[in-house]
Structure formats: C-alpha cells, structure tokens
Enzyme design. Structure first.
Site, PDB file in Angstrom:
ATOM      1  CG  ASP A  53     -52.425  66.680 -21.695  1.00 50.81           C
ATOM      2  OD1 ASP A  53     -51.947  67.648 -22.292  1.00 50.81           O
ATOM      3  OD2 ASP A  53     -52.884  66.735 -20.546  1.00 50.81           O
ATOM      4  CB  THR A  86     -47.501  69.188 -19.183  1.00 49.55           C
ATOM      5  OG1 THR A  86     -48.051  68.698 -20.388  1.00 49.55           O
ATOM      6  CG2 THR A  86     -48.477  70.134 -18.546  1.00 49.55           C
ATOM      7  CB  THR A  87     -44.307  66.410 -22.335  1.00 51.04           C
ATOM      8  OG1 THR A  87     -45.701  66.308 -22.545  1.00 51.04           O
ATOM      9  CG2 THR A  87     -43.682  65.062 -22.321  1.00 51.04           C
ATOM     10  CG  ASP A 382     -52.671  71.118 -23.980  1.00 52.43           C
ATOM     11  OD1 ASP A 382     -53.389  71.109 -22.971  1.00 52.43           O
ATOM     12  OD2 ASP A 382     -51.684  70.372 -24.123  1.00 52.43           O
TER      13      ASP A 382
HETATM   14  N1  ADP Z   1     -44.158  70.551 -36.416  1.00 50.21           N
HETATM   15  C1  ADP Z   1     -43.274  70.545 -35.433  1.00 50.21           C
HETATM   16  N2  ADP Z   1     -41.983  70.256 -35.668  1.00 50.21           N
HETATM   17  C2  ADP Z   1     -41.091  70.229 -34.675  1.00 50.21           C
HETATM   18  N3  ADP Z   1     -41.383  70.451 -33.388  1.00 50.21           N
HETATM   19  C3  ADP Z   1     -42.644  70.736 -33.083  1.00 50.21           C
HETATM   20  C4  ADP Z   1     -43.660  70.791 -34.087  1.00 50.21           C
HETATM   21  N4  ADP Z   1     -44.842  71.093 -33.478  1.00 50.21           N
HETATM   22  C5  ADP Z   1     -44.563  71.216 -32.171  1.00 50.21           C
HETATM   23  N5  ADP Z   1     -43.267  71.006 -31.920  1.00 50.21           N
HETATM   24  C6  ADP Z   1     -42.574  71.048 -30.623  1.00 50.21           C
HETATM   25  O1  ADP Z   1     -43.011  69.987 -29.798  1.00 50.21           O
HETATM   26  C7  ADP Z   1     -42.830  70.370 -28.430  1.00 50.21           C
HETATM   27  C8  ADP Z   1     -44.099  70.144 -27.633  1.00 50.21           C
HETATM   28  O2  ADP Z   1     -44.466  68.810 -27.668  1.00 50.21           O
HETATM   29  P1  ADP Z   1     -45.705  68.270 -26.807  1.00 50.21           P
HETATM   30  O3  ADP Z   1     -45.807  66.833 -27.098  1.00 50.21           O
HETATM   31  O4  ADP Z   1     -46.883  69.114 -27.073  1.00 50.21           O
HETATM   32  O5  ADP Z   1     -45.232  68.432 -25.335  1.00 50.21           O
HETATM   33  P2  ADP Z   1     -45.658  69.459 -24.226  1.00 50.21           P
HETATM   34  O6  ADP Z   1     -46.533  68.668 -23.309  1.00 50.21           O
HETATM   35  O7  ADP Z   1     -44.390  69.837 -23.577  1.00 50.21           O
HETATM   36  O8  ADP Z   1     -46.366  70.598 -24.874  1.00 50.21           O
HETATM   37  C9  ADP Z   1     -42.492  71.845 -28.446  1.00 50.21           C
HETATM   38  O9  ADP Z   1     -41.114  71.995 -28.237  1.00 50.21           O
HETATM   39  C10 ADP Z   1     -42.893  72.283 -29.845  1.00 50.21           C
HETATM   40  O10 ADP Z   1     -42.194  73.404 -30.288  1.00 50.21           O
HETATM   41 MG    MG Z   2     -47.967  70.642 -26.168  1.00 49.94          MG
END
Ligand code: ADP
Ligand code: MG
Length: 542
Positions: A53, A86-87, A382
């Site tokens: 996270d 957030t990331t 989240d």
């Molecule tokens: N199955 C998937 N395939 C490709 N991208 C994905 C998938 N699931 C989530 N994402 C993408 O991953 C990103 C979010 O990653 P995450 O590690 O949760 O970071 P954040 O803290 O920004 O939410 C988003 O751009 C989301 O659309």
């Molecule tokens: Mg996320």
C-alpha cells in the site's frame, strides 16, 4: 543569517528538491499494479510491516527531506480523499518532476513549466470526464469488478473475490439515496481484525461487533430476538463532588443508608427491565450491585462501550442512545435477531447480529498471522473506498494504464495547439503519464518499450480507448473487456494531488534550512537521499 544555517538557491535548490522527490517515487514504483512487489518496513524497535500500500509505505518511512515530505503528503491526500491510487499519484509526481528537470536543463523557466502542467492537468480532467462510463449503484456485478481491480494489486492470497463481495455488500448496506443522490459513509463500516483462522473466514456481520465481554458471569451469553437498550448513563450511585458528612449514630441507620443506595440502583435497573429490553449497552460504568441485579433479570449487559460504537449500534439496530434510564421508552429500543458473546483466541467479543436493514455493519477480518490481517485491512480499506467512489459518482474508467495512455495521446495532440514554450511542458506531462502503464508492465516483467510502442499504436484508433497492459500475456488488451475498472474519482484525484505538489515544489528557488530543523542534512544531503531511509535497504528487489 545565523551560523549553521544552510542555504541553496536557484537551480541548485530546484535540482536537489527534484532529486529527493524522485528517489522517493522510485521506492514505490515497483509496487504498482497486479504484479507489483511488496515492501518490508522495519521500524526502530524491530517491528515489521509488509505492505503493498503506497500510502502506508510513505507514511511509515521516516522521511526527513522537506521536498520528499511533500510526496508523502501526496500519498496522504490521495489516501484520505479517495482511498486508492496512492502509488500512482506518487509515481506520477516523480515523473512530472523528472520532466520538469529536463526542461529546466533546456532553460525553460519554472513558471512556464508550472503553467503548462496546470493547463495539461485541467485538460486531462476534462478528457477523463468525457471518456468515463456511467454505472448504476445497484449494478452489483460491476461494483464487484471495481473492488476486484483494487484488490488484485494486493497480497491477499487468493481471497480477492471473497473480499470484493464483502466490500460491495457492506457499502450497499450503508449507502443512502436522497433525491437521486447516493452517499455512502465508509465510517459506517466498522472493520475489525483478529488473527487466527484464514482470510476466507473473514465475515460481514449485519450489525456491530463490540470488543468487550458480557459484564457479569451470570448473565446470559446469547439472547435471541430481544429489545436492545442503548444508554449513555452510569448505573452507579454518584459520588458527591463536595465532601459530605453523614452522622450515623445507630447500626440501623447504617443499614438504612446502604439499603437506600441499593434501592436507587434497583430502581434504575427496573427502568431498564420495564422496557422489555433483553440486552443493555451502556457508554458508562455499571456498579457491581447493579450488574448482579441485571444478571438476575437475565439482561445481557455490556458496559463502557465507546461512543463511536454506541452511535454505530444505534444505526445498526435502529435504536436510540438515551441519557437516563428514565428516558428508555420502548420506542427507543434497538432490535437484532441475535446478540451473543463469542470467544476468539483469548478475547471475548459481543456480536450483535442480523439486524433488520442495518445502517452500520461490521467486517471481521481473520487470517493466518498478524501481518496477514494487517495487510488485509489496508486492502479492504482501498476496496471499500473504490466501491464508495463508484456508487457515489456513478462514473468509472478502464484501468491497467489505459486511461493514462489515452490521456497521453490526447495531450500530445493538444500540446501542438498550445504552442510556444508551454507546449513543451504539456508534452512532458503526457510523457509522465505514460510512466504508469510502463510501471505496470515493468513490474510484470514485460518489456516497457515494446508495450509502449504497441499501446501508442492502439490508442490511435478511438475504439481502442481502453487498451492497457495485459500482465498475463505481456501484450496490450482491452481493459474494459477484461473487467479491469476503476472509479473516475481515483484517476482525477491522482492528477490533482500530483500536480499540486509538483507545482508547489517547482516554485521554490531558495531553500533555507536553519540548524536544528531535524537531523536531515537539508535538501542537498548526500546524493539527495532522504535521510532516515536505511542505506540501500529499500532497494532490495527493485
Ligand atoms: N489485472 C490488472 N491488469 C493490469 N493492470 C491492473 C490490473 N489490476 C489493477 N491494475 C492497475 O494497477 C494500478 C494500481 O496499482 P496499485 O498497486 O493498486 O497502486 P495504487 O496505489 O496507485 O492504487 C491501476 O492503474 C490499475 O488499473
Ligand atoms: Mg490500488
């Protein structure tokens, strides 16, 4: 200036600020997306947190550098405003700064960059609104996909579907519709955790769980279908504030005195019993004597309940919290099908279950170890947030880097129209956005250059709007068709938080650090590394 005050000016100040912020963005970049890695954070006293996270990583890292701290703020804002992304926000901020750096090298004035970035951000918000897709708050399947997209990036080991369902059910239970407007307060979803059992045994209780035990050993431990009294009053004899002296001359007087106290307590209990309540929750204390009378009457009592829990109990059971036993009219009683004391490990808790249409609910997280339940809690937060965002706004976009790729394409076209030096900044903004699909791809072991070439080509045709990174095939794919969906609110806030922090940093041209403002060596510390990060420690596996 006082001795020991350090100062860096102009380009130097900007450069070292940018450097520090970029380093921090680099730390979280590897966690982004479904194949992102986790970070193990080690606290001073050896406590560890394993998390994916972004907000948690940024919060727990003891960042001292003032510029890097601003990125921590980005993560915090993103987390509190929308709960997810957030990331992405931090990585985008880092990329925007990197873009600004090369423009500064080409002698573009910071103000031109700031204007260009602001302009691009505004345009990006417009485009996002335009490409967003409407959904219905009752579309459970769609909501589940939104929760899943958020949860799939988390390390909760195969329980994503179960958690997605819990998040959707919980939000749908507490959401309210007024004049066609939907609101859902996530504070009405109480989240608790106890380690033991497995993540799949995480349960949504249509009611409230109170982390307290039944107040007396002779009280019933299970009550079915009785009324629930909610009280914010002591069941005790008030001690007088001033010292009072009572002259007791005969032993009978003493007896009468004690008798009178007992009568008062009895009367209070009687007032509770009269309402027909089978259960009593009170925010305050209860005298031992009153407890034993309550026990004799078979009333399950829980005392010293927090005021937050009392409020939630009222919302869940439909009862009202009253200030004195006298006010406990029958109408103020709450209802639940089952109230029971449950033992989990060494702890006893009271479950108020199966309330009728409760407006507050509880999710009890279970899982193999403390680290597992902690990370599950962060992931669930989240998921609850994204479902809330989606039901409140009714607008979503595709994920997997698709919106960023589309924005990049359209902003590049827009840059040409902007013209002048500002267009350089707009173009830099577009490129910074591409860092998101690149990071998702990179973390999945896919060649970022190949994927970007493919993505750019796809986004030339309007029907390929939702093409993003398919992490299983290593190719591009339609994210919408793959059910990878995110709330519009998350994407909009990502841009807003990142741009705000970046423009603020770019406006700084003078950093004056007086001695004693923390151990940080100021913005021009060695290699711009934010002090407080273990040397090299955070870079393992990146
Ligand atoms: N199955 C998937 N395939 C490709 N991208 C994905 C998938 N699931 C989530 N994402 C993408 O991953 C990103 C979010 O990653 P995450 O590690 O949760 O970071 P954040 O803290 O920004 O939410 C988003 O751009 C989301 O659309
Ligand atoms: Mg996320």
């Amino acid at each position: 200036m006082r001795e020991g005050t350090s100062r860096s000016r102009g380009r130097d100040a900007q450069r070292s600020n940018i450097m520090a912020a970029k380093v921090l963005a680099e730390v979280v970049r590897s966690t982004i997306g479904p194949r992102g890695m986790d970070k193990m954070l080690v606290m001073g006293i050896g406590d560890i947190t394993i998390t994916n996270d972004g907000a948690t990583i940024m919060k727990e890292m003891d960042v001292q550098n003032p510029a890097a701290k601003m990125l921590v703020e980005v993560a915090k804002t993103q987390d509190s405003e929308v709960g997810d992304g957030t990331t992405t926000a931090v990585v985008l901020a880092g990329e925007l700064l990197a873009g600004a750096e090369s423009l500064l090298d080409r002698d573009v004035h910071p103000n031109v960059i700031i204007d260009g970035y602001r302009d691009a951000a505004e345009k990006a918000q417009e485009i996002l609104e335009k490409i967003a897709v409407s959904i219905k708050p009752d579309d459970q399947e769609q909501l589940k996909q939104i929760a899943l997209t958020s949860l799939n990036t988390k390390g909760i080991f195969g329980s994503q579907t179960h958690f997605a369902k819990l998040a959707v059910d919980a939000i749908r239970q507490v959401m309210e519709k007024h004049d066609g407007k939907v609101t859902a307060d996530i504070d009405l979803v109480k989240v608790m955790k106890k380690h033991g059992r497995s993540l799949d045994e995480t349960e949504l209780v249509n009611g409230i769980i109170i982390d307290k035990e039944v107040a007396h050993s002779e009280m019933p431990k299970t009550v079915t279908g009785g009324g629930i009294a909610l009280l914010n009053a002591k069941l005790e004899i008030e001690k007088t504030e001033i010292d009072a002296k009572i002259n007791i001359n005969k032993p009978e007087d003493m007896y009468l005195f004690i008798q009178e106290e007992e009568n008062m307590l009895k009367e209070m209990v009687e007032e509770v019993a009269k309402t027909g309540a089978k259960v009593l929750f009170t925010e305050k204390g209860v005298d031992d004597q009153a407890l034993s009378i309550l026990a004799k009457k078979g009333i399950l009592t829980v005392k010293n309940v927090s005021s937050g829990d009392m409020e939630k109990l009222a919302k869940a059971t439909g009862g009202a919290v009253v200030g004195t036993t006298r006010d406990l009219a029958k109408a103020s009683l709450g209802q639940a099908k089952l109230v029971e004391e449950v033992k989990i490990g060494d702890d006893k808790l009271v479950y108020v279950r199966e309330c009728k249409n409760p407006k507050a609910v509880t999710i009890m997280i279970r899982g193999g170890s403390e680290h597992v339940v902690d990370e599950a809690e962060r992931s669930l937060h989240d998921a609850l947030c994204v479902v809330r965002n989606a039901v409140e706004d009714g607008k979503v976009v595709g994920g997997g880097g698709a919106p960023e790729a589309e924005l990049a394409k359209r902003l590049k076209d827009y840059a040409v129209k902007v013209g002048g030096r500002e267009q350089l900044a707009v173009a830099a903004f577009a490129e910074a956005l591409e860092a998101i699909p690149v990071a998702i791809a990179h973390n999945a072991g896919i060649d970022p250059i190949d994927i970007m070439v493919e993505l750019r080509a796809k986004h030339h045709s309007p029907q390929n709007l939702w093409y993003g990174v398919n992490v299983s095939t290593g190719k591009t794919a339609d994210m919408w068709k793959m059910n990878i969906v995110e709330p519009l609110r998350v994407k909009k806030q990502v841009i807003k938080s990142a741009v705000e922090a970046v423009t603020m940093l770019l406006r700084v041209d003078d950093v004056i650090a007086s001695k004693g403002t923390g151990e940080g060596k100021g913005p021009s510390g060695p290699s711009g590394m934010p002090p407080g990060m273990p040397p090299g420690g955070m870079y393992g596996g990146m």
